[in-house]
Design an enzyme around this catalytic site. Sequence first.
Site, short mmCIF file in Angstrom:
data_model
loop_
_atom_site.label_atom_id
_atom_site.label_comp_id
_atom_site.label_asym_id
_atom_site.label_seq_id
_atom_site.Cartn_x
_atom_site.Cartn_y
_atom_site.Cartn_z
N ASP A 150 0.90 -1.15 0.00
CA ASP A 150 0.00 0.00 0.00
C ASP A 150 0.94 1.21 0.00
OD1 ASP A 150 -3.13 0.69 1.70
OD2 ASP A 150 -1.99 1.82 0.21
C1 GLC Z 1 -4.19 4.23 -0.39
C2 GLC Z 1 -5.11 3.06 -0.15
C3 GLC Z 1 -5.03 2.00 -1.21
C4 GLC Z 1 -4.84 2.70 -2.53
C5 GLC Z 1 -3.45 3.31 -2.52
C6 GLC Z 1 -3.20 4.15 -3.76
O1 GLC Z 1 -3.54 4.60 0.80
O2 GLC Z 1 -5.00 2.42 1.13
O3 GLC Z 1 -6.25 1.25 -1.18
O4 GLC Z 1 -4.95 1.78 -3.60
O5 GLC Z 1 -3.21 4.09 -1.38
O6 GLC Z 1 -4.06 5.23 -3.78
#
Ligand code: GLC
Length: 731
Positions: free
Chosen positions: A263
């Site tokens: 993430d």
């Molecule tokens: C965010 C979210 C994730 C997302 C990523 C990119 O923090 O937790 O679900 O795909 O970052 O935006």
Amino acid sequence: MKKLKTALLCLLAVAGLQAQTKPVYLDNTQPIELRVKDALSRMTLEEKVKLCTAQSKFSSHGVPRLGIPEIWMSDGPHGVRMEIMWDSWDHAGWANDSCTAFPALTCLAASWDPSMSHLFGNAIGEEARYRRKDVLLGPGVNIYRSPLNGRNFEYLGEDPYLASRMVIPYIQGVQENGVSACVKHFALNNQERWRDRIDVQISDRALYEIYLPAFKAAVTEAKVWSIMGSYNKIRGQYACENELTLNKILKGEWKFDGCVITDWGGAHNTKEAALNGLDIEMGTWTNGFTFSQSNAYDSYFLAVPYLKMLRSGEIPVSNVDEKATRILRLIFRTAMNVNKPYGSLASEEHHNVGRTVAEQGIVLLKNTTGLLPIDASKYKTIAVIGENATRKLTEGGGSSELKPKREVSALQALTEKFGADKVQFSLGYGSGAVSYDKVNKSPYDADKLRKEAVELASKSDIVIFVGGLNKNTQQDSEGDDRRSYGLPFGQNELIAELQKVNKNIVLVMLSGNAYEMPWLPKATTLVQGWYGGSEAGHAIANVLSGTVNPSGKLPFTFAAKLNDYGAHSFGAIAFPGDSIREEYKEDILVGYRWFDTKKIKPLFPFGYGLSYTTFEYGKIASDKKEYTADETIKLSFTLKNSGKVDGKEAVQVYASQPKASVVRPAKELKAFKKVFLKAGETQTVELEVKVKDLAFFNEATHNWTVEPGEFVLCNASSSADVKSQVKIQVK
Ligand code: GLC
């Protein structure tokens, strides 16, 4: 003749040249694994390391020298997010990236129809392909443990079996477009509060029986090509650098051959990330000291620091070869997949998919006086009241935010459906502007809004109230959780006032979470409308008017009060934790497993949903009385549509083991099917349950165990409405 000969000779020469110089990795007649090996053999150590990190907010490096493309990623689970800037979270402001907003996945789960998942996955996959994205950062399958979790709207509910069956066709639909789904957030990201550090303590049984199954189905059945590690810690180690979940379970037990992607900002340590199963590091905001700066990408944990450890021998080169192999495999499956289609964006077909899924997911929870479906010819004045009747609900909410080509509101669709001469609108209540990090105050005078709405309601023949939650911070939104279980912005008081002045009130709630209902005793109707996306309004109007007969069922329990939930029955350490640690003390008793076993009556149970018709269930029967562990139980029962309109019913089968050597839930969902029946029609429904699926996770042997003895299988229209049961013996 001479010319022909010359031409032929040239052709042969070129072909010959081609034959000997076309490298295998560029030869799309070769199998992927050969092309991966060939590409890897041509890469330098630096190039292999580069593959493991972001080059921008939403792309990771390719190998320019070899013509191996970058990987482009985009959120999210309900639609392809607008283009984001190269190195910031700001929108790029493109003019060609408006999309179809599909319903939130909670609505998809509420359809209880895996064919809807495939329809949804294929359509969103076409949009991602058309937008030239190689990885779609979704679906999310974290289990609904608490109704306060800000991101439940992005997930598939409280039951691992429902989530498992519903996620597989979605992933297959996406990947048919040469786009990788990225199932997330692996694992135990069941809240947003302190998500970047909360350390979840959990038993093996709860981990394997509740929180892993949907991810395991994504990996071993849907063959998902990438998976996103979550921010939180699991038993002391960050999920993006986790020996247990990434190496032992995902790549070991499940033999995952795809890529683990962090993430955004989920990596924390070079050696842990390298050795504990991480493949691509995205979104790291700092070089360990400061926030994003021009050379930030070189200072990623898996960039220069990693290269140094490889060069010094502290980490063997085989480690980066394994990562590069997985990343190249992902590239050949997506960006270099020559058979991938071209996709399409914001088409009528996609909007029809969105509306169909929304229609199939809307849940009719109460209709005691038959006020629904609305026969507009009976009314001269129809009042539509509530901010959610007009508010854009595809913006905000965090990374699943969208820039839809269109978003039909309930007010617009109800006006189209019932006529502008009849429909009048009053805001009733109002909330603040969407934000990501602070709760904006409502700019409205609540009393004034309430008075105007009550005034309109008092002189209208029927009222349609559209309320619920929204995508503001501490509502249904990423990054934080709700702080209370009640409806916000004074809705409860407003509803109570409306109930005093009009007895014909249709309550429609748009939310991704459950909520308290102090007004329920006096309510004669209630519709759970979810977040339906671009076509939300049309779906709501079609259900309220009877154009569509509602058939959705709840994918999670609506409790009467917050402390009825298992996660809220053991103090703050169980939810939201003490900001460092959290203990999942309800263990395997999540959702209806808790309410059934503890005999707590919910407002509306898991699997509950009404229809404009009625269904009668026959007695369930099994094909045999005794089974061995490797057999499949064949179940059947009649189902009759005993009402006046055609309809669909999501029939459910639950299993229980009365005398188990360990604690087991009162019952667990083991099969379901959505059945269409014309008015008056009777069908024999057939369902199967594999005996091995009756197992519990045995912590002593670290394996699944089916104990010999009696099991009870029942057919039900919800987890709280068992129609009949049959007993079988497992030898
Ligand atoms: C965010 C979210 C994730 C997302 C990523 C990119 O923090 O937790 O679900 O795909 O970052 O935006």
